[in-house]
Scaffold this motif. Structure first.
Motif, PDB file in Angstrom:
ATOM      1  N   VAL A   1      -4.297  -2.234  -1.892  1.00  0.00           N
ATOM      2  CA  VAL A   1      -4.826  -3.448  -1.389  1.00  0.00           C
ATOM      3  C   VAL A   1      -5.067  -3.223  -0.117  1.00  0.00           C
ATOM      4  O   VAL A   1      -5.605  -4.156   0.533  1.00  0.00           O
ATOM      5  N   ARG A   2      -5.311  -1.914   0.385  1.00  0.00           N
ATOM      6  CA  ARG A   2      -5.785  -1.841   1.835  1.00  0.00           C
ATOM      7  C   ARG A   2      -7.272  -2.395   2.044  1.00  0.00           C
ATOM      8  O   ARG A   2      -8.084  -2.391   1.097  1.00  0.00           O
ATOM      9  N   TYR A   3      -7.738  -2.452   3.206  1.00  0.00           N
ATOM     10  CA  TYR A   3      -9.256  -2.872   3.522  1.00  0.00           C
ATOM     11  C   TYR A   3     -10.103  -2.063   2.687  1.00  0.00           C
ATOM     12  O   TYR A   3     -11.148  -2.669   2.549  1.00  0.00           O
TER      13      TYR A   3
ATOM     14  N   VAL B   1      -3.717  -9.606   1.789  1.00  0.00           N
ATOM     15  CA  VAL B   1      -4.034 -10.087   0.572  1.00  0.00           C
ATOM     16  C   VAL B   1      -3.409 -11.401   0.150  1.00  0.00           C
ATOM     17  O   VAL B   1      -4.159 -12.519  -0.312  1.00  0.00           O
TER      18      VAL B   1
ATOM     19  N   GLY C   1      -9.938  -0.777  -0.098  1.00  0.00           N
ATOM     20  CA  GLY C   1      -9.571  -0.677  -1.394  1.00  0.00           C
ATOM     21  C   GLY C   1      -8.803   0.306  -2.002  1.00  0.00           C
ATOM     22  O   GLY C   1      -8.330   0.490  -3.066  1.00  0.00           O
TER      23      GLY C   1
ATOM     24  N   CYS D   1       0.773  -1.101  -0.012  1.00  0.00           N
ATOM     25  CA  CYS D   1       0.001   0.217   0.106  1.00  0.00           C
ATOM     26  C   CYS D   1       0.712   1.041   0.151  1.00  0.00           C
ATOM     27  O   CYS D   1       0.587   2.388  -0.706  1.00  0.00           O
TER      28      CYS D   1
ATOM     29  N   THR E   1      -9.842  -7.496  -1.682  1.00  0.00           N
ATOM     30  CA  THR E   1      -9.800  -6.127  -1.475  1.00  0.00           C
ATOM     31  C   THR E   1     -11.096  -5.531  -2.278  1.00  0.00           C
ATOM     32  O   THR E   1     -11.217  -6.057  -3.527  1.00  0.00           O
ATOM     33  N   PRO E   2     -11.866  -4.572  -1.705  1.00  0.00           N
ATOM     34  CA  PRO E   2     -11.994  -4.250  -0.303  1.00  0.00           C
ATOM     35  C   PRO E   2     -12.304  -5.492   0.587  1.00  0.00           C
ATOM     36  O   PRO E   2     -12.778  -6.601   0.222  1.00  0.00           O
ATOM     37  N   ARG E   3     -12.298  -5.129   1.857  1.00  0.00           N
ATOM     38  CA  ARG E   3     -12.586  -6.181   2.840  1.00  0.00           C
ATOM     39  C   ARG E   3     -13.308  -5.332   4.165  1.00  0.00           C
ATOM     40  O   ARG E   3     -12.665  -4.337   4.346  1.00  0.00           O
TER      41      ARG E   3
END
Length: 164
Positions: free
Chosen positions: A15-17, A45, A19, A9, A51-53
């Motif tokens: 790739v962050r939670y 990931v 997105g 990131c 992603t997102p999560r």
């Protein structure tokens, strides 16, 4: 040439939670990128999370060492236990670091994976406590020094000692 594991990131990867990315514009990081030193990696990931999560925190703010010891879990805002994915991601980060002979990392502060100085307290209220994420704990347990994106100058000094 020393290689450096770096949170994906921070390199602009989304790739962050949520997105998103947390792109670092640090000049030293940019220099290392040009030199081919950086190995971008996102343990969450790579551990199998999308992603997102949903956001996740370590229960009770117990820290990564407690998760590694089986004494705490990583839970999402909905209460889903995602400890297995965080453990798998940490193991994958260690495997990549080992394969490249990496002895240092620059990881995203506050993350339940990558936090090096602080993590969220597990209540999802935005409060931080001193502590480390799961990946940081595992890397440091194996002698890999972890720095945050706010301490890249310190990482540079450490790199100079490694290469001296």
């Amino acid at each position: 040439m020393e290689r450096i594991l770096v949170s994906a990131c921070l390199m602009g990867r989304r790739v962050r939670y949520d997105g998103g990315a947390k792109t670092s514009h640090d000049a030293l990081l940019a220099e290392w990128r040009e030199q081919g030193r950086l190995v971008p990696f996102c343990p969450e990931v790579e551990g199998g999370l999308p992603t997102p999560r949903p956001a996740a925190e370590i229960e009770g703010g117990a820290g990564g060492a407690a998760v590694l010891a089986g004494a705490a879990r990583v839970l999402t805002t909905e209460g889903e236990d995602v400890t297995g994915a965080f453990m798998a991601g940490a193991q994958a980060a260690l495997a990549v670091a080992t394969s490249f002979g990496i002895r240092m990392a620059i990881l995203k502060e506050g993350s339940p994976s990558c936090g090096a100085l602080s993590i969220y307290d597990g209540t999802f209220r935005g409060r931080r406590l001193p502590g480390q994420g799961v990946t940081t704990s595992l890397l440091e347990l194996h002698g890999i020094r972890v720095f945050t994106e706010d301490h890249i100058a310190d990482a540079g000094a450490y790199l100079r000692t490694l290469e001296a």
